[in-house]
Design an enzyme around this catalytic site. Structure first.
Site, PDB file in Angstrom:
ATOM      1  N   CYS A  73      -3.854  -2.373  -1.107  1.00  0.00           N
ATOM      2  CA  CYS A  73      -5.034  -2.190  -0.259  1.00  0.00           C
ATOM      3  C   CYS A  73      -4.818  -3.022   1.000  1.00  0.00           C
ATOM      4  CB  CYS A  73      -6.290  -2.649  -0.997  1.00  0.00           C
ATOM      5  SG  CYS A  73      -7.808  -2.631  -0.017  1.00  0.00           S
ATOM      6  N   CYS A 183      -4.523   2.423   5.801  1.00  0.00           N
ATOM      7  CA  CYS A 183      -5.376   2.342   4.614  1.00  0.00           C
ATOM      8  C   CYS A 183      -4.717   3.222   3.572  1.00  0.00           C
ATOM      9  CB  CYS A 183      -6.794   2.825   4.923  1.00  0.00           C
ATOM     10  SG  CYS A 183      -7.842   3.021   3.448  1.00  0.00           S
TER      11      CYS A 183
END
Length: 254
Positions: A73, A183
């Protein structure tokens, strides 16, 4: 430790794209993936909130006796990794960051970076832009809503078209050479993003670098598994009802 699993986590399903690359490079290793879909997305939270959520997942992995953790992440890496590494010196922790350097090294000069609001505003990313911005055109685009779209099942094409128009329309006329998917949710939308632009584009996500880093780290510590059979991937998370979706996404990736 050699036969222990490797922990991988994300704010939701996005990290499954990273997990796939890890499992391909290290096919005999066992992985435990934790998706925090209950609290997704992390990109709209404060750094303190992201740290607390990430720390709880690290503590979960410690109970599973993992030999390493990959933060799949970008937001959690930027907001929490440094502190987690300091607090857990016994546990190797690797993070993923927007692959801007990868695009720079590929000699691309007009680069669009897509990421969450938090990732884009934190000092680590801003420092990268400052280092290369005087020699490259770097367009930083925060894309709130895209991660949620992936989390929701990616079924509403009209909503996706509206989101892409909202974030990307002003860049269609610019000579974009490459797009950094900052992302881990966004690679699931790579084809849609590619089709939005005309012309040839390079995409960068940073997975290969993270996978190679993990492999090298385990080799140095002599902790690669001795097993010569296909390793297992175990899915877990804060929303148990999402686990079949995790498996479905993992199986869909090549």
């Amino acid at each position: 430790m050699n036969s222990q699993a490797i922990g991988v986590f994300d704010s939701g399903v996005g990290g499954i794209s990273t997990l796939k690359k890890l499992s391909q490079l290290l096919p005999n290793e066992r992985f435990i993936f934790y998706g925090d879909s209950l609290h997704a997305p992390y990109g709209d939270k404060t750094p303190v909130e992201v740290y607390k959520l990430s720390k709880a997942i690290i503590e979960y992995f410690i109970t599973k006796n993992v030999k390493a953790v990959v933060i799949a992440c970008n937001t959690a890496t930027s907001a929490a990794k440094e502190r987690l590494v300091t607090e857990c010196p016994q546990l190797p922790i690797i993070g993923i960051e927007p692959a801007l350097k990868e695009a720079i090294d590929n000699e691309e000069h007009n680069i669009l970076v897509m990421g969450t609001k938090l990732t884009m505003t934190l000092p680590k990313y801003q420092k990268m832009v400052s280092n290369y911005g005087h020699t490259h055109n770097i367009y930083s685009v925060a894309c709130p809503g895209l991660a949620e779209y992936v989390e929701s099942g990616m079924t509403d094409q009209r909503l996706l078209a509206e989101l892409l128009d909202k974030f990307l329309s002003e860049y269609q006329t610019k000579k974009i050479e490459s797009i950094v998917l900052g992302c881990t949710h966004y690679p699931f939308l790579e084809n849609d993003i590619r089709n939005y632009f005309s012309g040839k584009l390079q995409f960068h996500n940073g997975y290969e670098g993270v996978a190679n880093h993990l492999k090298n780290l385990l080799q140095k510590k002599n902790q690669l598994t001795p097993a010569n059979v296909q390793g297992k991937v175990i899915f877990s998370g804060s929303k148990q009802e999402e686990l079949p979706y995790y498996q479905q996404l993992f199986d869909s990736l090549t």
